[in-house]
Design a protein around this motif. Sequence first.
Motif, PDB file in Angstrom:
ATOM      1  N   TYR A   1      23.716  82.681 162.083  1.00  0.00           N
ATOM      2  CA  TYR A   1      24.278  81.887 161.322  1.00  0.00           C
ATOM      3  C   TYR A   1      24.841  80.736 161.992  1.00  0.00           C
ATOM      4  CZ  TYR A   1      24.982  86.750 159.880  1.00  0.00           C
ATOM      5  OH  TYR A   1      24.991  87.984 159.236  1.00  0.00           O
ATOM      6  N   SER A   2      25.152  79.726 161.082  1.00  0.00           N
ATOM      7  CA  SER A   2      25.432  78.356 161.779  1.00  0.00           C
ATOM      8  C   SER A   2      26.449  77.761 160.909  1.00  0.00           C
ATOM      9  CB  SER A   2      24.098  77.565 161.370  1.00  0.00           C
ATOM     10  OG  SER A   2      24.503  76.111 161.549  1.00  0.00           O
ATOM     11  N   ASP A   3      27.383  76.887 161.488  1.00  0.00           N
ATOM     12  CA  ASP A   3      28.479  75.988 160.562  1.00  0.00           C
ATOM     13  C   ASP A   3      27.800  74.565 160.247  1.00  0.00           C
ATOM     14  OD1 ASP A   3      28.410  74.590 163.054  1.00  0.00           O
ATOM     15  OD2 ASP A   3      30.622  75.003 163.354  1.00  0.00           O
ATOM     16  N   GLY A   4      26.688  74.287 160.526  1.00  0.00           N
ATOM     17  CA  GLY A   4      26.278  72.880 160.315  1.00  0.00           C
ATOM     18  C   GLY A   4      26.541  71.681 161.258  1.00  0.00           C
ATOM     19  N   LYS A   5      27.346  72.179 162.218  1.00  0.00           N
ATOM     20  CA  LYS A   5      27.681  71.363 163.292  1.00  0.00           C
ATOM     21  C   LYS A   5      27.229  71.539 164.816  1.00  0.00           C
ATOM     22  CE  LYS A   5      32.198  71.095 160.600  1.00  0.00           C
ATOM     23  NZ  LYS A   5      33.687  71.231 160.655  1.00  0.00           N
ATOM     24  N   GLY A   6      26.289  72.017 164.841  1.00  0.00           N
ATOM     25  CA  GLY A   6      25.750  72.609 166.173  1.00  0.00           C
ATOM     26  C   GLY A   6      26.071  73.878 166.657  1.00  0.00           C
ATOM     27  N   ASN A   7      26.917  74.391 166.131  1.00  0.00           N
ATOM     28  CA  ASN A   7      27.394  75.785 166.504  1.00  0.00           C
ATOM     29  C   ASN A   7      26.605  76.891 165.754  1.00  0.00           C
ATOM     30  OD1 ASN A   7      29.510  74.638 168.099  1.00  0.00           O
ATOM     31  ND2 ASN A   7      30.667  74.317 166.145  1.00  0.00           N
ATOM     32  N   ILE A   8      26.210  77.835 166.561  1.00  0.00           N
ATOM     33  CA  ILE A   8      25.216  78.990 165.977  1.00  0.00           C
ATOM     34  C   ILE A   8      25.651  80.188 166.458  1.00  0.00           C
ATOM     35  CG2 ILE A   8      22.654  79.836 165.917  1.00  0.00           C
ATOM     36  CD1 ILE A   8      21.854  76.740 166.018  1.00  0.00           C
ATOM     37  N   PHE A   9      25.512  81.301 166.000  1.00  0.00           N
ATOM     38  CA  PHE A   9      25.624  82.759 166.360  1.00  0.00           C
ATOM     39  C   PHE A   9      24.820  83.381 165.862  1.00  0.00           C
ATOM     40  CE2 PHE A   9      27.614  86.653 166.793  1.00  0.00           C
ATOM     41  CZ  PHE A   9      28.032  86.892 168.108  1.00  0.00           C
ATOM     42  N   TRP A  10      23.629  83.917 166.858  1.00  0.00           N
ATOM     43  CA  TRP A  10      22.646  84.645 166.329  1.00  0.00           C
ATOM     44  C   TRP A  10      22.415  86.209 166.998  1.00  0.00           C
ATOM     45  CZ3 TRP A  10      17.354  81.240 167.100  1.00  0.00           C
ATOM     46  CH2 TRP A  10      16.380  81.918 166.202  1.00  0.00           C
ATOM     47  N   THR A  11      22.552  87.018 166.054  1.00  0.00           N
ATOM     48  CA  THR A  11      22.505  88.206 166.609  1.00  0.00           C
ATOM     49  C   THR A  11      20.979  88.975 166.456  1.00  0.00           C
ATOM     50  OG1 THR A  11      22.926  89.213 164.409  1.00  0.00           O
ATOM     51  CG2 THR A  11      24.908  88.701 165.675  1.00  0.00           C
ATOM     52  N   TYR A  12      20.743  89.981 167.087  1.00  0.00           N
ATOM     53  CA  TYR A  12      19.650  90.656 167.122  1.00  0.00           C
ATOM     54  C   TYR A  12      20.031  92.075 167.885  1.00  0.00           C
ATOM     55  CZ  TYR A  12      19.812  87.930 171.413  1.00  0.00           C
ATOM     56  OH  TYR A  12      20.371  87.294 172.553  1.00  0.00           O
ATOM     57  N   GLY A  13      19.277  92.963 167.168  1.00  0.00           N
ATOM     58  CA  GLY A  13      19.786  94.501 167.683  1.00  0.00           C
ATOM     59  C   GLY A  13      21.044  94.871 167.398  1.00  0.00           C
ATOM     60  N   ASP A  14      21.644  96.131 167.539  1.00  0.00           N
ATOM     61  CA  ASP A  14      22.862  96.441 167.443  1.00  0.00           C
ATOM     62  C   ASP A  14      23.841  95.717 168.141  1.00  0.00           C
ATOM     63  OD1 ASP A  14      21.902  97.966 165.435  1.00  0.00           O
ATOM     64  OD2 ASP A  14      21.486  99.697 166.670  1.00  0.00           O
ATOM     65  N   ASP A  15      23.765  95.083 169.352  1.00  0.00           N
ATOM     66  CA  ASP A  15      24.776  94.724 170.280  1.00  0.00           C
ATOM     67  C   ASP A  15      24.321  93.788 171.213  1.00  0.00           C
ATOM     68  OD1 ASP A  15      22.725  95.908 171.975  1.00  0.00           O
ATOM     69  OD2 ASP A  15      24.210  97.378 172.909  1.00  0.00           O
ATOM     70  N   GLU A  16      23.461  92.698 170.693  1.00  0.00           N
ATOM     71  CA  GLU A  16      23.206  91.618 171.315  1.00  0.00           C
ATOM     72  C   GLU A  16      23.166  90.352 170.504  1.00  0.00           C
ATOM     73  OE1 GLU A  16      19.866  91.777 174.351  1.00  0.00           O
ATOM     74  OE2 GLU A  16      19.585  93.779 173.580  1.00  0.00           O
ATOM     75  N   ALA A  17      23.621  89.243 171.042  1.00  0.00           N
ATOM     76  CA  ALA A  17      23.478  87.887 170.372  1.00  0.00           C
ATOM     77  C   ALA A  17      23.288  86.793 171.256  1.00  0.00           C
ATOM     78  CB  ALA A  17      24.975  88.075 169.485  1.00  0.00           C
ATOM     79  N   THR A  18      23.286  85.557 170.696  1.00  0.00           N
ATOM     80  CA  THR A  18      23.324  84.425 171.351  1.00  0.00           C
ATOM     81  C   THR A  18      24.429  83.363 170.797  1.00  0.00           C
ATOM     82  OG1 THR A  18      20.994  84.609 171.947  1.00  0.00           O
ATOM     83  CG2 THR A  18      22.095  82.386 172.329  1.00  0.00           C
ATOM     84  N   LEU A  19      25.377  82.830 171.538  1.00  0.00           N
ATOM     85  CA  LEU A  19      26.293  82.070 171.097  1.00  0.00           C
ATOM     86  C   LEU A  19      25.999  80.726 171.572  1.00  0.00           C
ATOM     87  CD1 LEU A  19      29.109  81.279 169.924  1.00  0.00           C
ATOM     88  CD2 LEU A  19      30.017  81.745 172.221  1.00  0.00           C
ATOM     89  N   ILE A  20      25.678  79.858 170.667  1.00  0.00           N
ATOM     90  CA  ILE A  20      25.410  78.452 170.751  1.00  0.00           C
ATOM     91  C   ILE A  20      26.203  77.411 170.324  1.00  0.00           C
ATOM     92  CG2 ILE A  20      23.722  76.370 170.559  1.00  0.00           C
ATOM     93  CD1 ILE A  20      21.487  78.769 170.019  1.00  0.00           C
ATOM     94  N   MET A  21      27.188  76.815 171.313  1.00  0.00           N
ATOM     95  CA  MET A  21      28.255  75.954 170.937  1.00  0.00           C
ATOM     96  C   MET A  21      27.670  74.597 171.191  1.00  0.00           C
ATOM     97  SD  MET A  21      30.871  78.060 170.004  1.00  0.00           S
ATOM     98  CE  MET A  21      32.174  76.867 169.785  1.00  0.00           C
ATOM     99  N   SER A  22      28.060  73.502 170.416  1.00  0.00           N
ATOM    100  CA  SER A  22      27.575  72.336 170.309  1.00  0.00           C
ATOM    101  C   SER A  22      28.076  71.568 171.707  1.00  0.00           C
ATOM    102  CB  SER A  22      28.261  71.441 169.185  1.00  0.00           C
ATOM    103  OG  SER A  22      27.712  70.120 169.153  1.00  0.00           O
ATOM    104  N   GLY A  23      27.015  71.129 172.221  1.00  0.00           N
ATOM    105  CA  GLY A  23      27.025  70.317 173.452  1.00  0.00           C
ATOM    106  C   GLY A  23      27.231  71.262 174.799  1.00  0.00           C
ATOM    107  N   GLN A  24      27.171  72.537 174.579  1.00  0.00           N
ATOM    108  CA  GLN A  24      27.415  73.692 175.622  1.00  0.00           C
ATOM    109  C   GLN A  24      26.023  74.309 175.873  1.00  0.00           C
ATOM    110  OE1 GLN A  24      30.815  76.030 175.259  1.00  0.00           O
ATOM    111  NE2 GLN A  24      32.099  74.234 174.766  1.00  0.00           N
ATOM    112  N   LYS A  25      25.963  75.156 176.894  1.00  0.00           N
ATOM    113  CA  LYS A  25      24.701  75.906 177.272  1.00  0.00           C
ATOM    114  C   LYS A  25      24.849  76.963 176.514  1.00  0.00           C
ATOM    115  CE  LYS A  25      26.792  78.633 181.371  1.00  0.00           C
ATOM    116  NZ  LYS A  25      26.051  79.854 180.642  1.00  0.00           N
ATOM    117  N   ASP A  26      23.769  77.533 176.057  1.00  0.00           N
ATOM    118  CA  ASP A  26      23.575  78.964 175.366  1.00  0.00           C
ATOM    119  C   ASP A  26      24.245  79.824 176.164  1.00  0.00           C
ATOM    120  OD1 ASP A  26      22.245  77.053 173.811  1.00  0.00           O
ATOM    121  OD2 ASP A  26      20.244  78.382 173.657  1.00  0.00           O
ATOM    122  N   ARG A  27      24.813  80.921 175.691  1.00  0.00           N
ATOM    123  CA  ARG A  27      25.271  82.009 176.306  1.00  0.00           C
ATOM    124  C   ARG A  27      25.012  83.451 175.618  1.00  0.00           C
ATOM    125  NH1 ARG A  27      29.666  78.293 176.085  1.00  0.00           N
ATOM    126  NH2 ARG A  27      30.904  78.169 178.012  1.00  0.00           N
TER     127      ARG A  27
END
Length: 119
Positions: free
Chosen positions: A86-112
């Motif tokens: 999922y993306s807001d088109g401003k560089g922010n992304i939330f990417w889920t995989y599996g039942d309980d894992e994801a990656t949070l990508i906030m514009s200008g910050q490190k991936d979490r």
Amino acid sequence: MRKIQTLLLVSVIFATSACDNGKKEDKNAISQSKTPSLSITNNQTIYKCEGINVKATFIGEDAAIIIIGDNKLEMKNEPSASGAKYSDGKGNIFWTYGDDEATLIMSGQKDRQCTSPKD
């Protein structure tokens, strides 16, 4: 031969458009009906993303609302090789995989890396 194919294609398009019986569709109404309602009545999951609490509300498979503190990010689904992205088109992304894992990508910050505590 190419002229015949082009004329045939134009004829098919013309015939198809003539079959609408004079009905005119409002293109805005069509695009609005395909836009998901971003109400918070769908599937919610809480994630821990390297010290940041994230509440993700998934609206079917089309969209998600990601809440981080007082920030609300409305995101649309994007194609991905795996999982749901999922993306807001401003560089922010939330990417889920599996039942309980994801990656949070906030514009200008490190991936979490994120996990959702299991019940």
